[in-house]
Write an enzyme that holds these catalytic residues in place. Structure first.
Site, PDB file in Angstrom:
ATOM      1  N   GLU A 204      44.922  40.834  52.651  1.00  0.00           N
ATOM      2  CA  GLU A 204      43.941  41.885  52.367  1.00  0.00           C
ATOM      3  C   GLU A 204      42.851  41.927  53.440  1.00  0.00           C
ATOM      4  O   GLU A 204      42.244  42.967  53.678  1.00  0.00           O
ATOM      5  CB  GLU A 204      43.322  41.654  50.973  1.00  0.00           C
TER       6      GLU A 204
ATOM      7  N   LYS B   2      44.533  53.086  43.226  1.00  0.00           N
ATOM      8  CA  LYS B   2      43.682  52.995  42.033  1.00  0.00           C
ATOM      9  C   LYS B   2      43.289  54.387  41.557  1.00  0.00           C
ATOM     10  O   LYS B   2      43.349  54.699  40.379  1.00  0.00           O
ATOM     11  CB  LYS B   2      42.396  52.222  42.367  1.00  0.00           C
TER      12      LYS B   2
ATOM     13  N   HIS C 135      65.557  24.486  49.873  1.00  0.00           N
ATOM     14  CA  HIS C 135      66.873  24.877  49.373  1.00  0.00           C
ATOM     15  C   HIS C 135      66.935  26.369  49.091  1.00  0.00           C
ATOM     16  O   HIS C 135      67.771  26.828  48.329  1.00  0.00           O
ATOM     17  CB  HIS C 135      67.205  24.055  48.122  1.00  0.00           C
TER      18      HIS C 135
HETATM   19  O1  PA5 Z   1      39.329  40.640  47.421  1.00  0.00           O
HETATM   20  C1  PA5 Z   1      39.035  41.663  46.826  1.00  0.00           C
HETATM   21  O2  PA5 Z   1      37.995  42.296  47.059  1.00  0.00           O
HETATM   22  C2  PA5 Z   1      39.939  42.216  45.739  1.00  0.00           C
HETATM   23  O3  PA5 Z   1      41.120  41.507  45.657  1.00  0.00           O
HETATM   24  C3  PA5 Z   1      39.224  42.154  44.407  1.00  0.00           C
HETATM   25  O4  PA5 Z   1      38.918  40.818  44.096  1.00  0.00           O
HETATM   26  C4  PA5 Z   1      40.075  42.766  43.279  1.00  0.00           C
HETATM   27  O5  PA5 Z   1      40.454  44.070  43.617  1.00  0.00           O
HETATM   28  C5  PA5 Z   1      39.296  42.779  41.983  1.00  0.00           C
HETATM   29  O6  PA5 Z   1      38.098  43.483  42.139  1.00  0.00           O
HETATM   30  P1  PA5 Z   1      36.905  43.315  41.146  1.00  0.00           P
HETATM   31  O7  PA5 Z   1      36.396  41.925  41.242  1.00  0.00           O
HETATM   32  O8  PA5 Z   1      35.881  44.299  41.623  1.00  0.00           O
HETATM   33  O9  PA5 Z   1      37.398  43.630  39.778  1.00  0.00           O
END
Ligand code: PA5
Length: 459
Positions: A301, A444, A330
């Site tokens: 990410e 989203k 394996h």
């Molecule tokens: O690293 C990130 O920003 C994302 O993976 C968030 O943690 C994830 O989308 C969850 O978001 P939130 O904490 O706003 O619910």
């Protein structure tokens, strides 16, 4: 310094695996210069408080609040701790729990759990899993911790509404505050609106804050990871000490002596110059397998970006893959040794597995078992690790070897902190913003729209 983790990049050197796949001295020298330059940029941006994750371990006021709140809830005899959260709000505590409590923790007796609650991390919206959790965790003796930095994530909101209704029906609205803690962004004019704030107000729920300059996947040492850690009896001070120790190690600008920069630099150079587009994280310990999962999110990410910081399309990113030693020897190693030479394989070894399990010295009549009889399972695991490492080198595959003396709060915090700093440095090297995630937003929006349409069509 005690139990420092070490990182060996020598198996990635051209003199081990050839210049087509390994880094050369000239490349290393060039990289050293870039690292020095970006180190200064990171230091400056850190001073400007652009990234809060570096400093989380110094926040004594928050640590004290966490300790105070957790002892209050532990005093209430909580049997189950249920995390409602996804992505960065869930992966950190899952990694810490597996590392420090080990596999099958929830199946242990309360005595073996030293009185601490079982942990259920609800990081998905699978109705079967969620219903099963609800069945296993009666609200009367459960503490829910809803975690969302944005305070609007659909999956977490969906879970929370179900839990609130269940709490209303069982303990009643007056007592909801005894069963729910909310972890979200702070209130304030410059803060984004978190839907968790009005919910906390309505029921008088305790709220913990995620600093605005700390992104989800960098939040494991904020209340996101530390409050559940305290509820599980982890040594918070040792976690903090591990971060502090690693921060000291990572605060020099030398590629040679900075473990995070070594990790980032070698990944970068082998990706850009040698086409290593995949980063495999393969610990030789069941307890570290969820750290591999946490790493995958952090690397993917943070670095998987369409644009560089100037807005040019670059479609950047190395694909992270999790694997487990010896299990995946394996399953995956055949591919890693003989398939495309497009991977860096990060192997993590653990010198002291905390427990020793001896293999009985029996069946002497079977000579083929001589090598294992009377030895320990621990030795076999280490031998398998060494065998895999050497075999990969023989096939000219780059390996980074991370060694941990043991698995403890102190060493695990070091490893996580090191990987966070490495990700920040990798962002600089790749010239991308490692701290945003625009690519997640579109899906989203579409899902939300679809939900509204489904509702409209029902009416
Ligand atoms: O690293 C990130 O920003 C994302 O993976 C968030 O943690 C994830 O989308 C969850 O978001 P939130 O904490 O706003 O619910």
């Amino acid at each position: 310094m005690k139990h420092i983790i070490s990182i060996d990049i020598s198996p990635c050197h051209a003199n081990k695996i050839g210049p087509q796949h390994g880094f050369t001295d000239i490349e290393f020298k060039e990289l050293t210069k870039s690292i020095k330059q970006y180190h200064n940029v990171l230091i400056k941006e850190r001073e400007e408080k652009k990234y809060g994750f570096f400093e989380l371990y110094k926040d004594k006021a928050t640590h004290n609040k966490i300790k105070e709140i957790s002892s209050k809830f532990l005093g209430q005899g909580i049997e189950n701790l249920v995390i409602l959260g996804i992505g960065g709000s869930a992966l950190g505590i899952t990694a810490l729990n597996t590392a420090l409590n080990g596999t099958y923790y929830n199946l242990l007796s309360k005595e073996d759990r030293k009185g601490y609650p079982r942990l259920f991390v609800m990081d998905n919206i699978d109705p079967v899993t969620f219903k099963r959790m609800m069945k296993l965790c009666p609200p009367q003796n459960t503490l829910y911790n809803a975690i969302s930095k944005s305070g609007e994530t659909a999956e977490t909101m969906c879970q929370l509404l179900i839990v609130l209704q269940e709490l209303e029906n069982t303990v009643g609205s007056e007592k909801i505050k005894e069963h729910l803690v909310i972890t979200t962004s702070p209130r304030g004019e410059n803060a984004p609106k978190s839907l968790l704030h009005p919910i906390a107000d309505k029921y008088g729920i305790t709220q913990l804050e995620i600093p605005l300059n700390v992104g989800g996947r960098f939040s494991v040492f904020s209340p996101v990871g530390l409050f559940p850690s305290a509820m599980l009896g982890f040594d918070i001070e040792a976690l903090i000490e591990g971060c502090a120790e690693m921060d000291t190690l990572c605060s020099n600008d030398s590629l040679e002596n900075n473990p995070a920069y070594k990790f980032a630099g070698i990944h970068y150079i082998l990706d850009i110059n040698k086409g290593k587009k995949i980063s495999v994280m393969m610990p030789y310990s069941d307890r570290l397998k969820d750290i591999a999962d946490w790493y995958c999110q952090l690397w993917a990410e943070s670095l998987g970006k369409k644009e560089d910081i100037k807005g040019n399309n670059i479609f950047n990113g190395q694909t992270p893959v999790k694997a487990l030693g010896a299990t995946d020897q394996h399953s995956q190693i055949q591919l890693y040794r003989e398939g495309p030479n497009d991977k860096i394989i990060n192997l993590i070894s653990v010198e002291n597995q905390n427990e020793v399990l001896l293999v009985p010295d029996i069946l002497n009549e079977i000579s083929e078992l001589e090598y294992i009889r009377g030895q320990s399972m621990n030795d076999l695991l280490l031998a398998e690790f060494q065998g895999t490492k050497d075999a990969l080198t023989l096939s000219q595959r780059p390996v980074i070897h991370i060694n941990m003396k043991e698995i403890s709060e102190f060493t695990v915090a070091q490893l996580l902190y090191m990987l966070e700093v490495a990700t920040a440095m990798a962002g600089k090297l790749y010239n991308v913003n490692a701290f945003n995630q625009p690519g997640v937003e579109e899906g989203k929006k579409i899902a939300r729209q679809l939900m509204l349409e489904i509702k409209k069509n029902k009416v």
